[in-house]
Scaffold this motif. Structure first.
Motif, mmCIF file in Angstrom:
data_model
loop_
_atom_site.group_PDB
_atom_site.id
_atom_site.type_symbol
_atom_site.label_atom_id
_atom_site.label_comp_id
_atom_site.label_asym_id
_atom_site.label_seq_id
_atom_site.Cartn_x
_atom_site.Cartn_y
_atom_site.Cartn_z
ATOM 1 N N HIS A 23 0.868 -1.059 -0.068
ATOM 2 C CA HIS A 23 -0.076 0.021 0.061
ATOM 3 C C HIS A 23 1.022 1.266 -0.058
ATOM 4 O O HIS A 23 0.399 2.265 -0.584
ATOM 5 C CB HIS A 23 -0.824 0.127 1.163
ATOM 6 C CG HIS A 23 -2.176 -0.894 1.090
ATOM 7 N ND1 HIS A 23 -2.247 -2.171 1.548
ATOM 8 C CD2 HIS A 23 -3.376 -0.563 0.608
ATOM 9 C CE1 HIS A 23 -3.313 -2.652 1.266
ATOM 10 N NE2 HIS A 23 -4.091 -1.734 0.721
ATOM 11 N N LYS A 24 1.876 1.245 0.505
ATOM 12 C CA LYS A 24 2.903 2.255 0.589
ATOM 13 C C LYS A 24 3.288 2.650 -0.723
ATOM 14 O O LYS A 24 3.342 3.876 -1.259
ATOM 15 C CB LYS A 24 4.198 2.073 1.300
ATOM 16 C CG LYS A 24 3.929 1.861 2.866
ATOM 17 C CD LYS A 24 5.251 1.328 3.567
ATOM 18 C CE LYS A 24 4.959 1.111 4.847
ATOM 19 N NZ LYS A 24 6.232 0.756 5.748
ATOM 20 N N LEU A 25 3.608 1.754 -1.774
ATOM 21 C CA LEU A 25 3.938 1.946 -3.179
ATOM 22 C C LEU A 25 2.542 2.323 -3.887
ATOM 23 O O LEU A 25 2.577 3.455 -4.807
ATOM 24 C CB LEU A 25 4.541 0.617 -3.924
ATOM 25 C CG LEU A 25 4.957 0.932 -5.183
ATOM 26 C CD1 LEU A 25 5.938 1.795 -5.240
ATOM 27 C CD2 LEU A 25 5.458 -0.503 -5.597
ATOM 28 N N TRP A 26 1.415 1.964 -3.566
ATOM 29 C CA TRP A 26 -0.009 2.420 -4.283
ATOM 30 C C TRP A 26 -0.307 3.688 -3.924
ATOM 31 O O TRP A 26 -0.847 4.287 -4.730
ATOM 32 C CB TRP A 26 -0.854 1.188 -3.829
ATOM 33 C CG TRP A 26 -2.487 1.622 -4.173
ATOM 34 C CD1 TRP A 26 -3.264 2.261 -3.458
ATOM 35 C CD2 TRP A 26 -2.647 1.135 -5.532
ATOM 36 N NE1 TRP A 26 -4.467 2.505 -4.238
ATOM 37 C CE2 TRP A 26 -4.143 1.688 -5.597
ATOM 38 C CE3 TRP A 26 -2.142 0.218 -6.566
ATOM 39 C CZ2 TRP A 26 -4.882 1.488 -6.701
ATOM 40 C CZ3 TRP A 26 -3.038 -0.033 -7.606
ATOM 41 C CH2 TRP A 26 -4.547 0.650 -7.587
ATOM 42 N N ASN A 27 0.137 4.240 -2.705
ATOM 43 C CA ASN A 27 -0.257 5.504 -2.283
ATOM 44 C C ASN A 27 0.744 6.681 -2.906
ATOM 45 O O ASN A 27 0.616 7.897 -2.519
ATOM 46 C CB ASN A 27 -0.429 5.601 -0.909
ATOM 47 C CG ASN A 27 -1.423 4.722 -0.297
ATOM 48 O OD1 ASN A 27 -2.475 4.628 -1.053
ATOM 49 N ND2 ASN A 27 -1.496 4.137 0.861
ATOM 50 N N MET A 77 6.745 -0.254 -11.594
ATOM 51 C CA MET A 77 6.350 0.858 -12.034
ATOM 52 C C MET A 77 4.814 0.857 -11.363
ATOM 53 O O MET A 77 4.061 0.025 -11.314
ATOM 54 C CB MET A 77 5.930 0.919 -13.619
ATOM 55 C CG MET A 77 7.450 1.023 -14.400
ATOM 56 S SD MET A 77 7.027 1.290 -16.142
ATOM 57 C CE MET A 77 6.557 -0.469 -16.422
ATOM 58 N N VAL A 78 4.506 2.318 -10.909
ATOM 59 C CA VAL A 78 3.126 2.537 -10.545
ATOM 60 C C VAL A 78 2.701 3.663 -11.774
ATOM 61 O O VAL A 78 3.291 4.461 -12.287
ATOM 62 C CB VAL A 78 3.197 3.644 -9.299
ATOM 63 C CG1 VAL A 78 1.732 3.833 -9.300
ATOM 64 C CG2 VAL A 78 3.836 2.854 -8.158
ATOM 65 N N MET A 79 1.417 3.046 -12.223
ATOM 66 C CA MET A 79 0.842 3.552 -13.371
ATOM 67 C C MET A 79 -0.487 4.265 -13.500
ATOM 68 O O MET A 79 -1.310 3.463 -12.819
ATOM 69 C CB MET A 79 1.076 2.495 -14.705
ATOM 70 C CG MET A 79 2.368 1.865 -14.681
ATOM 71 S SD MET A 79 2.409 0.352 -15.991
ATOM 72 C CE MET A 79 2.255 1.296 -17.258
ATOM 73 N N ASP A 80 -0.544 5.438 -13.872
ATOM 74 C CA ASP A 80 -1.792 6.095 -13.785
ATOM 75 C C ASP A 80 -2.589 5.699 -15.200
ATOM 76 O O ASP A 80 -2.160 6.396 -16.208
ATOM 77 C CB ASP A 80 -1.802 7.497 -13.565
ATOM 78 C CG ASP A 80 -2.930 8.274 -13.376
ATOM 79 O OD1 ASP A 80 -4.108 8.212 -14.420
ATOM 80 O OD2 ASP A 80 -2.991 9.139 -12.725
ATOM 81 N N LEU A 81 -3.742 4.804 -15.169
ATOM 82 C CA LEU A 81 -4.289 4.359 -16.549
ATOM 83 C C LEU A 81 -4.985 5.442 -17.189
ATOM 84 O O LEU A 81 -5.200 5.077 -18.287
ATOM 85 C CB LEU A 81 -4.707 3.131 -16.358
ATOM 86 C CG LEU A 81 -3.846 1.931 -15.680
ATOM 87 C CD1 LEU A 81 -4.782 0.448 -15.813
ATOM 88 C CD2 LEU A 81 -2.810 1.747 -16.780
ATOM 89 N N ALA A 124 9.974 10.271 -9.364
ATOM 90 C CA ALA A 124 11.142 9.276 -8.702
ATOM 91 C C ALA A 124 10.351 8.718 -7.342
ATOM 92 O O ALA A 124 9.903 9.522 -6.614
ATOM 93 C CB ALA A 124 12.110 10.442 -8.419
ATOM 94 N N ILE A 125 10.515 7.604 -7.169
ATOM 95 C CA ILE A 125 10.341 6.472 -6.133
ATOM 96 C C ILE A 125 11.482 6.363 -5.317
ATOM 97 O O ILE A 125 12.593 6.068 -6.238
ATOM 98 C CB ILE A 125 9.238 5.488 -6.476
ATOM 99 C CG1 ILE A 125 7.915 5.934 -7.010
ATOM 100 C CG2 ILE A 125 8.893 4.488 -5.339
ATOM 101 C CD1 ILE A 125 7.094 4.808 -7.552
ATOM 102 N N GLY A 126 11.369 6.046 -4.169
ATOM 103 C CA GLY A 126 12.326 5.638 -3.402
ATOM 104 C C GLY A 126 13.227 4.258 -3.954
ATOM 105 O O GLY A 126 12.554 3.458 -4.138
ATOM 106 N N HIS A 127 14.663 4.493 -3.745
ATOM 107 C CA HIS A 127 15.219 3.067 -4.260
ATOM 108 C C HIS A 127 15.032 1.963 -3.428
ATOM 109 O O HIS A 127 15.183 0.801 -4.010
ATOM 110 C CB HIS A 127 16.662 3.644 -4.269
ATOM 111 C CG HIS A 127 17.243 4.537 -5.349
ATOM 112 N ND1 HIS A 127 18.617 4.867 -5.377
ATOM 113 C CD2 HIS A 127 16.575 5.104 -6.289
ATOM 114 C CE1 HIS A 127 18.654 5.612 -6.325
ATOM 115 N NE2 HIS A 127 17.418 5.826 -6.890
#
Length: 218
Positions: A23-27, A77-81, A124-127
């Protein structure tokens, strides 16, 4: 492939173990109308993913002219569809793939078209969300350790895959983190009375154990 009612997805490669709350990545917020978010690596040699024919063609190479492109790994990848569909990004990527069929402009497979379309415009998302290269960075027989810092996701990108090395009894140290999640590992279930029964054993293993284990390896 996905219903139009789906507005966001997380794409993960199949050689990944998540050891944190997804969920941390999802948000993650995608700012400035960005379409995708991923860990970026701006120190990486960006030019090596494209051929000399690409860089020597002034029309092609100028695609990066107004951007500051950084390498990012498409395995996470987080993707906004909604934005993806509005911008017809599938078609944009496929256009580069069609050009590749006519003249070789890049190396490898799915990564370069994504770089051509998105590099320089990625959230950019945390490594910690892509501890990549655990497969050995395309060098056979080379084991990699974790990058410094916290770990939320383990990624065996590269030629060496943990399930292969485990089967060959030549695992790298971090491959043991994959082992509990190996869906095809046969296990002896009970005694079975007459010789026992061997079948696939579903694993139930707390990711918190892996979090602790992976942090111990830092």
């Amino acid at each position: 492939m996905l219903d139009s009612s789906i507005s966001r997805v997380i794409y993960l490669d199949s050689d990944i173990v998540v050891v944190d709350d997804i969920h941390k990545l999802w948000n993650v917020t995608l700012t400035e109308n960005r379409v995708i978010g991923a860990p970026e690596y701006c120190h990486a040699n960006f030019t090596k993913y494209f051929t000399d024919e690409f860089w020597l063609d002034p029309l092609l190479s100028r695609v990066f002219g107004h951007r500051k492109p950084c390498y990012f790994n498409t395995g996470v990848m987080v993707m906004d569809l909604v934005r993806w569909r509005e911008g017809n990004y599938r078609k944009r990527i496929e256009n580069w793939m069609e050009l590749q069929r006519k003249k070789r402009i890049y190396e490898l497979g799915s990564l370069p078209p994504f770089l051509l379309v998105f590099a320089g415009n990625v959230e950019a998302i945390g490594h910690r969300w892509n501890q990549h290269g655990l497969g050995g960075d395309n060098v056979n027989g080379v084991c990699r350790s974790l990058h410094p810092g916290p770990v939320s996701l383990l990624h065996w990108s590269g030629k060496g895959k943990p399930w292969v090395r485990l089967d060959e009894k030549k695992p790298c140290p971090l491959d043991r983190l994959w082992e509990p999640y190996d869906l095809f590992k046969p296990q002896l279930v009970n005694g079975g009375g007459r010789g026992g029964i061997t079948r696939e054993q579903p694993w139930s293993f707390s990711s918190s154990i892996l979090v602790g284990y992976s942090h111990d390896l830092l």
